[in-house]
Motif scaffolding. Structure first.
Motif, PDB file in Angstrom:
ATOM      1  N   GLU A 122       0.832  -1.205   0.000  1.00  9.92           N
ATOM      2  CA  GLU A 122       0.000   0.000   0.000  1.00  9.92           C
ATOM      3  C   GLU A 122       0.871   1.262   0.000  1.00  9.92           C
ATOM      4  O   GLU A 122       0.545   2.248  -0.687  1.00  9.92           O
ATOM      5  CB  GLU A 122      -0.926  -0.018   1.218  1.00  9.92           C
ATOM      6  N   LEU A 123       1.957   1.222   0.769  1.00 14.37           N
ATOM      7  CA  LEU A 123       2.888   2.360   0.777  1.00 14.37           C
ATOM      8  C   LEU A 123       3.476   2.590  -0.606  1.00 14.37           C
ATOM      9  O   LEU A 123       3.573   3.728  -1.083  1.00 14.37           O
ATOM     10  CB  LEU A 123       4.017   2.102   1.775  1.00 14.37           C
ATOM     11  N   MET A 124       3.878   1.499  -1.254  1.00 12.24           N
ATOM     12  CA  MET A 124       4.484   1.626  -2.577  1.00 12.24           C
ATOM     13  C   MET A 124       3.454   2.101  -3.603  1.00 12.24           C
ATOM     14  O   MET A 124       3.756   2.931  -4.479  1.00 12.24           O
ATOM     15  CB  MET A 124       5.086   0.292  -2.999  1.00 12.24           C
ATOM     16  N   THR A 125       2.228   1.594  -3.514  1.00 14.87           N
ATOM     17  CA  THR A 125       1.177   2.014  -4.437  1.00 14.87           C
ATOM     18  C   THR A 125       0.975   3.522  -4.371  1.00 14.87           C
ATOM     19  O   THR A 125       0.883   4.208  -5.405  1.00 14.87           O
ATOM     20  CB  THR A 125      -0.138   1.289  -4.105  1.00 14.87           C
ATOM     21  N   GLU A 126       0.914   4.060  -3.168  1.00 13.95           N
ATOM     22  CA  GLU A 126       0.725   5.502  -2.987  1.00 13.95           C
ATOM     23  C   GLU A 126       1.834   6.302  -3.677  1.00 13.95           C
ATOM     24  O   GLU A 126       1.569   7.307  -4.354  1.00 13.95           O
ATOM     25  CB  GLU A 126       0.692   5.827  -1.490  1.00 13.95           C
ATOM     26  N   GLN A 127       3.080   5.834  -3.536  1.00  9.74           N
ATOM     27  CA  GLN A 127       4.201   6.553  -4.142  1.00  9.74           C
ATOM     28  C   GLN A 127       4.190   6.439  -5.661  1.00  9.74           C
ATOM     29  O   GLN A 127       4.486   7.398  -6.374  1.00  9.74           O
ATOM     30  CB  GLN A 127       5.521   6.026  -3.581  1.00  9.74           C
ATOM     31  N   LEU A 128       3.832   5.279  -6.184  1.00 14.61           N
ATOM     32  CA  LEU A 128       3.816   5.092  -7.634  1.00 14.61           C
ATOM     33  C   LEU A 128       2.718   5.928  -8.292  1.00 14.61           C
ATOM     34  O   LEU A 128       2.893   6.433  -9.408  1.00 14.61           O
ATOM     35  CB  LEU A 128       3.636   3.613  -7.978  1.00 14.61           C
ATOM     36  N   VAL A 129       1.612   6.074  -7.600  1.00 17.24           N
ATOM     37  CA  VAL A 129       0.556   6.961  -8.111  1.00 17.24           C
ATOM     38  C   VAL A 129       1.064   8.400  -8.137  1.00 17.24           C
ATOM     39  O   VAL A 129       0.867   9.131  -9.116  1.00 17.24           O
ATOM     40  CB  VAL A 129      -0.717   6.835  -7.258  1.00 17.24           C
ATOM     41  N   GLY A 130       1.745   8.807  -7.066  1.00 18.40           N
ATOM     42  CA  GLY A 130       2.289  10.159  -7.003  1.00 18.40           C
ATOM     43  C   GLY A 130       3.310  10.429  -8.088  1.00 18.40           C
ATOM     44  O   GLY A 130       3.438  11.564  -8.569  1.00 18.40           O
ATOM     45  N   LEU A 131       4.040   9.394  -8.487  1.00 19.03           N
ATOM     46  CA  LEU A 131       5.041   9.531  -9.553  1.00 19.03           C
ATOM     47  C   LEU A 131       4.438   9.381 -10.943  1.00 19.03           C
ATOM     48  O   LEU A 131       5.157   9.479 -11.945  1.00 19.03           O
ATOM     49  CB  LEU A 131       6.139   8.472  -9.363  1.00 19.03           C
ATOM     50  N   LYS A 132       3.125   9.121 -10.996  1.00 20.50           N
ATOM     51  CA  LYS A 132       2.392   8.947 -12.251  1.00 20.50           C
ATOM     52  C   LYS A 132       2.879   7.722 -13.043  1.00 20.50           C
ATOM     53  O   LYS A 132       2.810   7.700 -14.275  1.00 20.50           O
ATOM     54  CB  LYS A 132       2.452  10.215 -13.110  1.00 20.50           C
ATOM     55  N   LEU A 133       3.343   6.735 -12.316  1.00 19.32           N
ATOM     56  CA  LEU A 133       3.728   5.475 -12.958  1.00 19.32           C
ATOM     57  C   LEU A 133       2.539   4.524 -13.058  1.00 19.32           C
ATOM     58  O   LEU A 133       2.468   3.697 -13.968  1.00 19.32           O
ATOM     59  CB  LEU A 133       4.870   4.825 -12.183  1.00 19.32           C
ATOM     60  N   ILE A 134       1.625   4.617 -12.106  1.00 24.03           N
ATOM     61  CA  ILE A 134       0.355   3.904 -12.190  1.00 24.03           C
ATOM     62  C   ILE A 134      -0.756   4.885 -11.836  1.00 24.03           C
ATOM     63  O   ILE A 134      -0.510   5.934 -11.224  1.00 24.03           O
ATOM     64  CB  ILE A 134       0.305   2.663 -11.263  1.00 24.03           C
ATOM     65  N   SER A 135      -1.974   4.559 -12.211  1.00 21.42           N
ATOM     66  CA  SER A 135      -3.122   5.432 -11.937  1.00 21.42           C
ATOM     67  C   SER A 135      -4.034   4.794 -10.897  1.00 21.42           C
ATOM     68  O   SER A 135      -3.996   3.573 -10.680  1.00 21.42           O
ATOM     69  CB  SER A 135      -3.902   5.689 -13.224  1.00 21.42           C
ATOM     70  N   MET A 136      -4.862   5.604 -10.294  1.00 11.99           N
ATOM     71  CA  MET A 136      -5.836   5.067  -9.346  1.00 11.99           C
ATOM     72  C   MET A 136      -6.823   4.132 -10.045  1.00 11.99           C
ATOM     73  O   MET A 136      -7.315   3.200  -9.437  1.00 11.99           O
ATOM     74  CB  MET A 136      -6.593   6.205  -8.660  1.00 11.99           C
ATOM     75  N   GLU A 137      -7.073   4.389 -11.328  1.00 11.85           N
ATOM     76  CA  GLU A 137      -7.961   3.509 -12.085  1.00 11.85           C
ATOM     77  C   GLU A 137      -7.358   2.103 -12.187  1.00 11.85           C
ATOM     78  O   GLU A 137      -8.066   1.096 -12.036  1.00 11.85           O
ATOM     79  CB  GLU A 137      -8.190   4.091 -13.477  1.00 11.85           C
ATOM     80  N   GLU A 138      -6.037   2.039 -12.411  1.00 12.63           N
ATOM     81  CA  GLU A 138      -5.346   0.739 -12.456  1.00 12.63           C
ATOM     82  C   GLU A 138      -5.395   0.057 -11.097  1.00 12.63           C
ATOM     83  O   GLU A 138      -5.546  -1.171 -11.009  1.00 12.63           O
ATOM     84  CB  GLU A 138      -3.899   0.938 -12.890  1.00 12.63           C
ATOM     85  N   VAL A 139      -5.271   0.840 -10.043  1.00 16.13           N
ATOM     86  CA  VAL A 139      -5.303   0.279  -8.688  1.00 16.13           C
ATOM     87  C   VAL A 139      -6.677  -0.316  -8.403  1.00 16.13           C
ATOM     88  O   VAL A 139      -6.793  -1.410  -7.828  1.00 16.13           O
ATOM     89  CB  VAL A 139      -4.936   1.357  -7.648  1.00 16.13           C
ATOM     90  N   LYS A 140      -7.723   0.383  -8.797  1.00 12.84           N
ATOM     91  CA  LYS A 140      -9.080  -0.093  -8.544  1.00 12.84           C
ATOM     92  C   LYS A 140      -9.379  -1.394  -9.294  1.00 12.84           C
ATOM     93  O   LYS A 140     -10.136  -2.231  -8.826  1.00 12.84           O
ATOM     94  CB  LYS A 140     -10.083   0.979  -8.954  1.00 12.84           C
ATOM     95  N   LYS A 141      -8.756  -1.547 -10.462  1.00  8.23           N
ATOM     96  CA  LYS A 141      -9.022  -2.722 -11.290  1.00  8.23           C
ATOM     97  C   LYS A 141      -7.990  -3.831 -11.104  1.00  8.23           C
ATOM     98  O   LYS A 141      -8.038  -4.857 -11.787  1.00  8.23           O
ATOM     99  CB  LYS A 141      -9.040  -2.317 -12.770  1.00  8.23           C
ATOM    100  N   GLN A 142      -7.056  -3.646 -10.174  1.00  4.94           N
ATOM    101  CA  GLN A 142      -5.925  -4.565 -10.068  1.00  4.94           C
ATOM    102  C   GLN A 142      -6.344  -5.956  -9.626  1.00  4.94           C
ATOM    103  O   GLN A 142      -7.346  -6.138  -8.930  1.00  4.94           O
ATOM    104  CB  GLN A 142      -4.881  -4.016  -9.097  1.00  4.94           C
ATOM    105  N   ASN A 143      -5.566  -6.930 -10.037  1.00  7.38           N
ATOM    106  CA  ASN A 143      -5.716  -8.313  -9.605  1.00  7.38           C
ATOM    107  C   ASN A 143      -5.078  -8.444  -8.229  1.00  7.38           C
ATOM    108  O   ASN A 143      -3.909  -8.109  -8.053  1.00  7.38           O
ATOM    109  CB  ASN A 143      -5.017  -9.233 -10.623  1.00  7.38           C
ATOM    110  N   SER A 144      -5.826  -8.915  -7.253  1.00 12.91           N
ATOM    111  CA  SER A 144      -5.292  -9.005  -5.887  1.00 12.91           C
ATOM    112  C   SER A 144      -4.077  -9.923  -5.817  1.00 12.91           C
ATOM    113  O   SER A 144      -3.218  -9.763  -4.947  1.00 12.91           O
ATOM    114  CB  SER A 144      -6.374  -9.505  -4.924  1.00 12.91           C
ATOM    115  N   GLY A 145      -3.991 -10.876  -6.741  1.00 11.70           N
ATOM    116  CA  GLY A 145      -2.829 -11.764  -6.759  1.00 11.70           C
ATOM    117  C   GLY A 145      -1.606 -11.143  -7.388  1.00 11.70           C
ATOM    118  O   GLY A 145      -0.484 -11.626  -7.190  1.00 11.70           O
TER     119      GLY A 145
END
Length: 432
Positions: free
Chosen positions: A322-345
């Motif tokens: 979760e910490l890494m996800t927050e930073q990657l979104v801030g760096l615009k490497l991933i989007s919140m839309e990708e996070v919402k649709k992500q595979n939990s595995g």
């Protein structure tokens, strides 16, 4: 051995703790590692079996430890067997333990030559009910070679088929995961040597140096300070090489405006340090490099706070993700839309951070421990987040070694520069 003598009480206490876990009337046997041929007339450098070293401090081939706390003959309750030295060995190979030296190192009073092992074992084994034998049960890797312990198990069961055989490894897994004060001192020494090597590299690095020249600076400092050498093959990865997680060629020229991801550590007295740092070749991070660097450092600082006795590995890794996800979104490497649709595995952050954030550290770099047991006081673990961006030509990983205590974490690498500005300042100060 290059390292200084270790107080024998460390190994005496380790044996006492091991014996407490044996069943009544049980005998345990530990073997040294094999010597492996390198060519027609050479062997690879010998590396002692970690469990045998943990229990004895003996750093020599052809060694056997026998423990039988309930032995009816008190002479054989704790016995060490060594390769007998002679004048020819002295001339060609140099130092080998004498019986007196082995007693001084290990604290074991009964020391015999290896030729005496079979008849001493046979004289007492019929009185034992249980026999504990050792194997490498570290789940970090699988071994396909029939190493000494495996061959020894076959020999024992052929000679003594009706005894109750037990596994020593579960006991060692429990004991080795929690580091004693003496072990922490040795690992701290390895960390301190690693720090000095890193400072040396900071003052050495500039555009057009090669990765192997940096590697040479590191081993120079290691050997100068009595380390055995590298804890593991060092990674000196400039530019896009940093996106190869186990890069080891170390043969490229370090270019201006590139970053160098370095992952290395000293081995001292068989105990290991494990450091990762990423530095700018020219001594200055670009704005983008620094923003990614600070994101990785933020994850590291916050993840260290999560490393508390009682937290499970699954919970820790989930929160670190979760910490890494927050930073990657801030760096615009991933989007919140990708996070919402992500595979939990396979969460979205795994595209840029694909390895684990921590592992146990000690006599093995990925030390022997139960990955399904919640973190405990005395665990020594790495914390090593990273962000890898092949499209931008660089990767960043930072790693320190953390001791968990009841009163909070102790970072054994707290004195090693890690802030971007501090690294820049050292790299632009006077050189060696």
């Amino acid at each position: 051995m290059k390292y200084q003598n270790i107080e024998k009480e460390l190994f005496i206490n380790h044996r006492i703790n091991f014996n407490k876990h044996l069943k009544n009337n049980a005998l345990a046997i530990f073997n040294s590692n094999d010597e492996f041929p390198r060519s027609g007339d050479q062997n690879f450098p010998f590396k002692q079996n970690c469990d045998l070293f943990y229990l004895t401090g003996i750093d020599q081939e052809n060694t056997i430890l026998l423990l039988y706390p309930d032995c009816p003959n008190p002479l054989y309750r704790e016995v060490l067997f060594l390769r007998q030295t002679n004048e020819q060995i002295k001339v060609w190979e140099g130092h080998k333990y004498t019986q007196a030296m082995a007693e001084s190192v290990s604290g074991i009073k009964k020391v015999y030559w290896i030729e005496d092992f079979d008849h001493i074992l046979h004289s007492i084994i019929t009185y034992a009910d249980h026999i504990y034998l050792n194997t490498n049960e570290n789940d970090s890797s699988a071994h396909t070679i029939a190493y000494r312990d495996i061959r020894f198990i076959g020999d024992m069961k052929a000679k003594y088929p009706l005894h109750h055989y037990e596994r020593a490894a579960p006991i060692m897994r429990k004991l080795r995961a929690s580091k004693s004060a003496g072990e922490i001192q040795l690992i701290q020494k390895a960390c301190d040597i690693t720090r000095d090597a890193f400072i040396r590299v900071l003052k050495f690095t500039k555009p057009e140096v090669t990765e192997y020249e940096i590697e040479a600076e590191i081993i120079h400092e290691f050997i100068r300070q009595r380390a055995t050498g590298h804890a593991y093959p060092p990674i000196i990865a400039s530019g896009n090489n940093a996106n190869i997680l186990h890069y080891g060629d170390n043969n490229q020229i370090c270019k201006d405006n590139e970053l160098i991801l370095m992952d290395f550590g000293a081995e001292y007295a068989n105990y290991n340090a494990d450091l990762s740092r990423t530095i700018p070749v020219n001594g200055r991070f670009t704005a983008r490099q620094k923003s990614v660097y600070k994101a990785v450092l933020h994850v590291m600082k916050e993840a260290k706070k999560l490393m508390k006795p009682g937290i499970s590995g699954n919970d820790y890794n989930e929160k670190a993700g979760e910490l890494m996800t927050e930073q990657l979104v801030g760096l615009k490497l991933i989007s919140m839309e990708e996070v919402k649709k992500q595979n939990s595995g396979y969460p979205a952050y795994r595209k840029y951070f694909m390895h684990g954030i921590s592992h146990h550290l000690g006599l093995d770099v990925h030390d022997f421990a139960n990955r399904y047991t919640p973190f405990q006081e005395g665990n020594l673990m790495t914390c090593e987040p990273g962000i890898y961006i092949p499209a931008e030509g660089f990767g960043i990983r930072l790693e320190n070694n953390i001791l968990l205590t009841a009163d909070g974490n102790i970072d054994l690498m707290a004195n090693i520069p890690i802030e971007a500005e501090e690294i820049e300042e050292i790299m632009n100060s006077s050189t060696l």
